[in-house]
Design an enzyme around this catalytic site. Sequence first.
Site, PDB file in Angstrom:
ATOM      1  N   CYS A 115       0.814  -1.026  -0.050  1.00 18.94           N
ATOM      2  CA  CYS A 115       0.098   0.005   0.024  1.00 18.94           C
ATOM      3  C   CYS A 115       0.717   1.368  -0.015  1.00 18.94           C
ATOM      4  CB  CYS A 115      -0.902  -0.013   1.255  1.00 18.94           C
ATOM      5  SG  CYS A 115      -0.110  -0.052   2.774  1.00 18.94           S
ATOM      6  N   CYS A 159       3.209   1.862   2.930  1.00 14.38           N
ATOM      7  CA  CYS A 159       4.210   0.857   2.894  1.00 14.38           C
ATOM      8  C   CYS A 159       5.341   1.335   2.208  1.00 14.38           C
ATOM      9  CB  CYS A 159       4.079  -0.404   2.557  1.00 14.38           C
ATOM     10  SG  CYS A 159       2.439  -1.190   3.200  1.00 14.38           S
TER      11      CYS A 159
END
Lengths: 344, 80
Positions: free
Chosen positions: B10, B13
């Site tokens: 995501c 991240c």
Amino acid sequence: MITVSIKPLNKRRYILLLLLPAWFLLYHYLQPLTDLLVDRVFKLPRGAHLTESVRFFIYEVPKVLLLLSLIIFCVGIIRTYFSPERTRKALEGKSLFTGNILASLLGIVTPFCSCSAIPLFLGFVESGIPLGVTFSFLIAAPMINEVAVVLLFGLFGWKTALIYVVTGLFIAITAGWVIGRLHLEKWVEDWVYRIQSGNHPEDEVMRFPIRIKRGLEAVKEIVGKVWLYVMIGIAVGAGVHGFVPQDFMASFMGKSAWYSVPLSILIGIPLYSNAAGIIPVVSALIEKGAALGTSLAFMMSVIGLSLPEMIILRKVLKLPLIFTFIGVVGTGILLVGFLFNMIF
Amino acid sequence: MEIKVLGTGCTNCKNLEKATINAVAEMGLDANITKVEDIQQIMSYGIMRTPGLVVDGKVVVYGRVPSVSEIKEILLNAIQ
């Protein structure tokens, strides 16, 4: 050579203390300031379509952004007291119905982002929390979020915001309970039950200044993400406010058009990331004759039933369970829509 | 120093990975940064919120993206 700069927190704290009264002053005098700007500075003719649209935009954008910043700051601080790990502990061993209620309530305050849906789901299932209780959490957490509630409060008033929260909770509790009673564990991907998670790292020890810092970080992150949608949404809303004739929406989003409720839910599912932009538009549509129940159903579908979240959940759930989930939540939203069209 | 960034891909991240790379470069550390995207492996660290930062096998941050300067402090603490 290793250098680390540690910024002095004290100086920042004073700025923060000054910011609060400035916030209240600005919020309080926003309407006269707007009028001053529109009538005296821009010298726009009073009552003209364009003037009223401009006035709406200049007033609503700072109002919503001010509200968002303050509320997200407070919620950001409150959320430091909660974590999915603690929520999981609180839910362990709860009976089905109590578990559904508690999970829905905790879904509101526990920090949650749809990108963490998978680790959260795995963590819940692994510690034996029933599927239905897990779903109550997964429905409430995205649906009743601070951005939606603040926008509803700012643009519709506290009553609508409260109705949204209460009906959202009702849907999360009952939908989770129904899914629990259907015993659909067979539609969870098999590998989920083989997961073994390690020991949870120790919780951070947080002093209050750190919590304040987290609150500020939340404001920066969330307002940074939604401000553009809010502006676009309010700009469209301002156009509707000034130019669309009264009762224009009554024929297709009004009470008499029963099919408008299911239709709005279907349209709402793929419209996901724009919750911040859609609420201002809907608020303007209500002014032009759209029914409250239909509008509420539309917003709940946009915010609560999001396509990307379904795609993420597909990793752990088999398709029939995803469709059951959409079906049960969609039915709940449908009932809410019809109910509010009947009452109001 | 062995640094691992836990995350399923995501935005947060990726941001954490970038910030960690910057922090390590600014500090001139000799560190090996790897990304862990496999969910079963991520779960083995016992976290329920991504992204996560692991230094020498120990989870030091999870569920948020700290600033580069905060990551520097964290890494400094880990060295000592």
